[in-house]
Structures are given as structure tokens and as C-alpha cells.
Motif scaffolding. Sequence first.
Motif, PDB file in Angstrom:
ATOM      1  N   ARG A 179       0.853  -1.191   0.000  1.00 30.06           N
ATOM      2  CA  ARG A 179       0.000   0.000   0.000  1.00 30.06           C
ATOM      3  C   ARG A 179       0.887   1.239   0.000  1.00 30.06           C
ATOM      4  N   VAL A 180       0.767   2.029  -1.073  1.00 30.57           N
ATOM      5  CA  VAL A 180       1.679   3.155  -1.296  1.00 30.57           C
ATOM      6  C   VAL A 180       0.875   4.444  -1.463  1.00 30.57           C
ATOM      7  N   LEU A 181       1.281   5.496  -0.757  1.00 29.79           N
ATOM      8  CA  LEU A 181       0.653   6.808  -0.881  1.00 29.79           C
ATOM      9  C   LEU A 181       1.668   7.794  -1.455  1.00 29.79           C
ATOM     10  N   LEU A 182       1.288   8.449  -2.556  1.00 28.92           N
ATOM     11  CA  LEU A 182       2.137   9.443  -3.210  1.00 28.92           C
ATOM     12  C   LEU A 182       1.476  10.808  -3.052  1.00 28.92           C
ATOM     13  N   SER A 183       2.193  11.761  -2.490  1.00 31.60           N
ATOM     14  CA  SER A 183       1.632  13.096  -2.300  1.00 31.60           C
ATOM     15  C   SER A 183       2.587  14.141  -2.855  1.00 31.60           C
ATOM     16  N   GLY A 184       2.035  15.304  -3.163  1.00 31.63           N
ATOM     17  CA  GLY A 184       2.843  16.387  -3.708  1.00 31.63           C
ATOM     18  C   GLY A 184       2.081  17.183  -4.734  1.00 31.63           C
ATOM     19  N   ASN A 199       4.231  16.143 -11.067  1.00 28.62           N
ATOM     20  CA  ASN A 199       5.584  15.766 -10.667  1.00 28.62           C
ATOM     21  C   ASN A 199       5.810  14.261 -10.570  1.00 28.62           C
ATOM     22  N   GLY A 200       5.020  13.499 -11.326  1.00 30.45           N
ATOM     23  CA  GLY A 200       5.362  12.098 -11.541  1.00 30.45           C
ATOM     24  C   GLY A 200       4.634  11.074 -10.706  1.00 30.45           C
ATOM     25  N   LYS A 201       3.532  11.429 -10.047  1.00 29.85           N
ATOM     26  CA  LYS A 201       2.839  10.438  -9.218  1.00 29.85           C
ATOM     27  C   LYS A 201       2.247   9.320 -10.075  1.00 29.85           C
ATOM     28  N   THR A 202       1.546   9.686 -11.136  1.00 30.48           N
ATOM     29  CA  THR A 202       0.973   8.669 -12.024  1.00 30.48           C
ATOM     30  C   THR A 202       2.069   7.884 -12.727  1.00 30.48           C
ATOM     31  N   SER A 203       3.117   8.570 -13.146  1.00 31.65           N
ATOM     32  CA  SER A 203       4.231   7.896 -13.829  1.00 31.65           C
ATOM     33  C   SER A 203       4.905   6.890 -12.912  1.00 31.65           C
ATOM     34  N   LEU A 204       5.049   7.225 -11.635  1.00 36.95           N
ATOM     35  CA  LEU A 204       5.683   6.308 -10.692  1.00 36.95           C
ATOM     36  C   LEU A 204       4.814   5.080 -10.463  1.00 36.95           C
ATOM     37  N   ALA A 205       3.506   5.273 -10.348  1.00 33.09           N
ATOM     38  CA  ALA A 205       2.597   4.131 -10.188  1.00 33.09           C
ATOM     39  C   ALA A 205       2.701   3.202 -11.398  1.00 33.09           C
ATOM     40  N   GLU A 206       2.735   3.792 -12.582  1.00 28.47           N
ATOM     41  CA  GLU A 206       2.864   3.003 -13.807  1.00 28.47           C
ATOM     42  C   GLU A 206       4.203   2.278 -13.849  1.00 28.47           C
ATOM     43  N   ALA A 207       5.267   2.950 -13.399  1.00 28.42           N
ATOM     44  CA  ALA A 207       6.600   2.345 -13.412  1.00 28.42           C
ATOM     45  C   ALA A 207       6.682   1.162 -12.448  1.00 28.42           C
ATOM     46  N   SER A 257       6.778  11.524  -0.810  1.00 30.38           N
ATOM     47  CA  SER A 257       6.454  12.896  -1.217  1.00 30.38           C
ATOM     48  C   SER A 257       7.202  13.203  -2.507  1.00 30.38           C
ATOM     49  N   LEU A 258       6.449  13.519  -3.553  1.00 31.84           N
ATOM     50  CA  LEU A 258       7.049  13.866  -4.845  1.00 31.84           C
ATOM     51  C   LEU A 258       6.906  15.368  -5.054  1.00 31.84           C
ATOM     52  N   GLU A 259       7.961  16.073  -4.701  1.00 32.20           N
ATOM     53  CA  GLU A 259       7.935  17.528  -4.778  1.00 32.20           C
ATOM     54  C   GLU A 259       8.335  18.003  -6.177  1.00 32.20           C
ATOM     55  N   ALA A 260       8.121  19.300  -6.414  1.00 34.00           N
ATOM     56  CA  ALA A 260       8.547  19.883  -7.684  1.00 34.00           C
ATOM     57  C   ALA A 260      10.067  19.788  -7.800  1.00 34.00           C
ATOM     58  N   PRO A 261      10.602  19.626  -9.012  1.00 35.15           N
ATOM     59  CA  PRO A 261      12.049  19.418  -9.175  1.00 35.15           C
ATOM     60  C   PRO A 261      12.870  20.663  -8.862  1.00 35.15           C
ATOM     61  N   THR A 262      14.061  20.432  -8.337  1.00 34.91           N
ATOM     62  CA  THR A 262      15.024  21.507  -8.166  1.00 34.91           C
ATOM     63  C   THR A 262      15.667  21.809  -9.514  1.00 34.91           C
ATOM     64  N   LYS A 263      16.469  22.834  -9.541  1.00 39.92           N
ATOM     65  CA  LYS A 263      17.186  23.182 -10.768  1.00 39.92           C
ATOM     66  C   LYS A 263      18.083  22.021 -11.203  1.00 39.92           C
ATOM     67  N   ALA A 264      18.769  21.398 -10.233  1.00 40.58           N
ATOM     68  CA  ALA A 264      19.665  20.284 -10.553  1.00 40.58           C
ATOM     69  C   ALA A 264      18.895  19.099 -11.128  1.00 40.58           C
ATOM     70  N   GLU A 265      17.716  18.814 -10.569  1.00 43.21           N
ATOM     71  CA  GLU A 265      16.914  17.692 -11.062  1.00 43.21           C
ATOM     72  C   GLU A 265      16.372  17.973 -12.457  1.00 43.21           C
ATOM     73  N   PRO A 283       6.564  25.952  -4.532  1.00 43.91           N
ATOM     74  CA  PRO A 283       5.845  25.736  -3.275  1.00 43.91           C
ATOM     75  C   PRO A 283       4.787  24.663  -3.410  1.00 43.91           C
ATOM     76  N   SER A 284       4.708  23.795  -2.421  1.00 43.38           N
ATOM     77  CA  SER A 284       3.706  22.733  -2.424  1.00 43.38           C
ATOM     78  C   SER A 284       2.335  23.311  -2.132  1.00 43.38           C
ATOM     79  N   THR A 285       1.308  22.684  -2.726  1.00 37.97           N
ATOM     80  CA  THR A 285      -0.055  23.149  -2.465  1.00 37.97           C
ATOM     81  C   THR A 285      -0.458  22.903  -1.031  1.00 37.97           C
ATOM     82  N   ALA A 286       0.309  22.022  -0.332  1.00 32.72           N
ATOM     83  CA  ALA A 286      -0.002  21.741   1.068  1.00 32.72           C
ATOM     84  C   ALA A 286       0.739  22.687   1.998  1.00 32.72           C
ATOM     85  N   ASP A 287       1.567  23.561   1.463  1.00 33.68           N
ATOM     86  CA  ASP A 287       2.382  24.457   2.269  1.00 33.68           C
ATOM     87  C   ASP A 287       1.550  25.680   2.650  1.00 33.68           C
TER      88      ASP A 287
END
Length: 343
Positions: free
Chosen positions: A118-123, A127-135, A242-250, A334-338
Motif C-alpha cells: 500500500r503506497v501513498l504518493l503526495s505532492g 511531478n510524476g505520481k501517475t508515472s511512478l505508479a505506472e513504473a 512525497s514527490l515535490e517539484a524538481p530543483t534546478k539540478a533535477e 511551493p507545495s499546495t499543502a504548504d
Amino acid sequence: MARSDLLISLVKAGSSGDLNSVRTTAEAIIAEERAKKHNVLAERLTSALHTSGSGHKPSQILGINSGRQKEFLLELVPEKRIEDLILSELNKIACEELIDEQRRSSILRSYSLEPRHRVLLSGPPGNGKTSLAEALAEALSLPFFIVRYEAMIGSYLGETASRLKRIFDYARTTPCVLFFDEFDAVGKERGDEHETGEIKRVVTSLLMQMDDLPSYTIVVAATNHGELLDRAVWRRFQVRLSLEAPTKAELAAYFKRFSESMLEQLGRTPGAIAKALGCISYAEAEEFCLDVRRRQVLSMGEKPLKKIVEERLKMWAARTSPTVREYTSNDRLPSTADPEAGT
């Protein structure tokens, strides 16, 4: 050997004459044996299940239409791979551990342990929540089912909870990844005074169904608003990422992969492209790359890729965006939960 709880359920259903439960439990046992690679036993059980003294198929006797459960699900062929995603080190390790536990579940069960499922993805969105589930489905070679809320949520009392139960009943019969996008639609806080009693019944049903799922059925839920979820729902998930928005490096790493896939030079370094685009999500980064590819294909080789990239950067700079600024450091969107994020 099938799990003891499934065998007990099968005996109880048989003793009470509940043919529907007999079939559901038997299919769950078959699915578990297939997951263990016990294919010969699985085939023999399947053959026994489809044989009856009256000469009719069990589905005719029970009145079961297997398509009724699937009408609430969208099945996609998983194509995204874990290797294709830019993940934080902690998220990558968590996914690798989950995949390892599922692949080696028989070892865990020999020690009376079950793999996490059981996996919960938030963010924030994009930023890749659906893509990660598919992966995850691709890595485990499992069917990938997305719950269709427009078909599942009904207007009559108890209808949504009933349909939710049918979805879980179907998921129990086969190893799969069951994906709930916008999970707060069905897992909202029951203490919210603005919510009706119906959503409370749906959440209660959801919790019961999740507790009763076998570990070969992987539930992945995604939400942009984790603060809206019921506290008991949070507790059900063994893995929370937690899948946050990417940094510049990412983002630079993302554009580096894109650059390596092209036959021409982009004209700018991946880091320079990331800085020019500013604070964007992975979905927006993907759309920019697709935008460049479209223009390159349609130019039929008459326009250098460097010029196309410059033109696209100017077009993107002129777009209306909630975050029109360049990176000045490794800051994140900024996260929508922030609570301190801008409105």
C-alpha cells in the motif's frame, strides 16, 4: 501453500453455501499461486473452478459478469520505467525495496511476513505520481488499473460504497497495481463538518476493503492535497512518498537525458535550459521537450535544432504562468499543502 486466511474463507463460504464468495476466494488463491510461479497448481485449480456437475460454467450458475467490476477501471499497458524517472535518493530506495519485497515475497512468507503493498504518493501536480505508479507496475510485470471516478461515484445512497467494494473484489482475484488518482475524492477526512454522511460511509468502506486486500494486490494512491485525507487513511499506507517539484539540478538532469536522445546539439547546456524555464513541474518539462520535438519533425531538417530550442524558450517565457521567475538557487515550487505558499 495458499494463505491460511484464504483457506478459512473458502471453507466458510462453502459451508454457508455462498457460491459467490467461493468463486472470489478460489480466484484469489489461484492468483496467489500464479504470483508464486506455481503455474501447474494454478492451472489445475482453474480447471476445477470451471467444472461443475451440471455442465454449466460457474459464471452462469453465479450470475457473475466479470466485466461489471472492470467497467469502473481503466487498464493501461505500463510503459514508464523506474529508470526513466528522476527520483530523489530516498524515493528511489523506497521503490527499489518495495519491488524487491514483491519479487521475493515467497521468502518473506516463509518467515510469516508479507511484502508491503500500500503506497501513498503526495505532492503538487505534474511531478510524476501517475508515472511512478505506472513504473511500479512495469517493474513487477503487473496489470495497471486506474480507478474511474466518473463511473464509480454514484448519486444514490450507498451506491459509491457498493461500487468501490466491487472494484476491490475484482482486484483480489489477480495480482495487479490498482491506482487511485486524486485520492482525496474518496479518502477525505470524516471529521469535516461540511461533508455529508455518504462520504463518511465511503471512507469507512474504503478502510475495510484496504485492510482485506492480499499483498499481491498493490494499491497506489496519489493526492495533491494530503492534508484533506482522513487520518485513518494515512495509517493504512505502509509506504508514503512525497514527490515535490524538481530543483534546478533535477531539471538539469532531466534535460540532459533529453539532450542525449537527440542527434543534434541543443545549443544550450541542460542547466541553462532549466534556468531559463524557471520553476516548472516534470509534466511541463516533458511538454517542453515534446514541443521541441514537434517543431523539429515539422521543420523537415530545414531549421537547426539550436534555433528551434531558442524559439521555444521565447515562447515559453511569454506564457501565462503562476510561477514566472528564474531559479536563483535549488529552490522548489511551493507545495499546495504548504500554508506559507502563495495563493
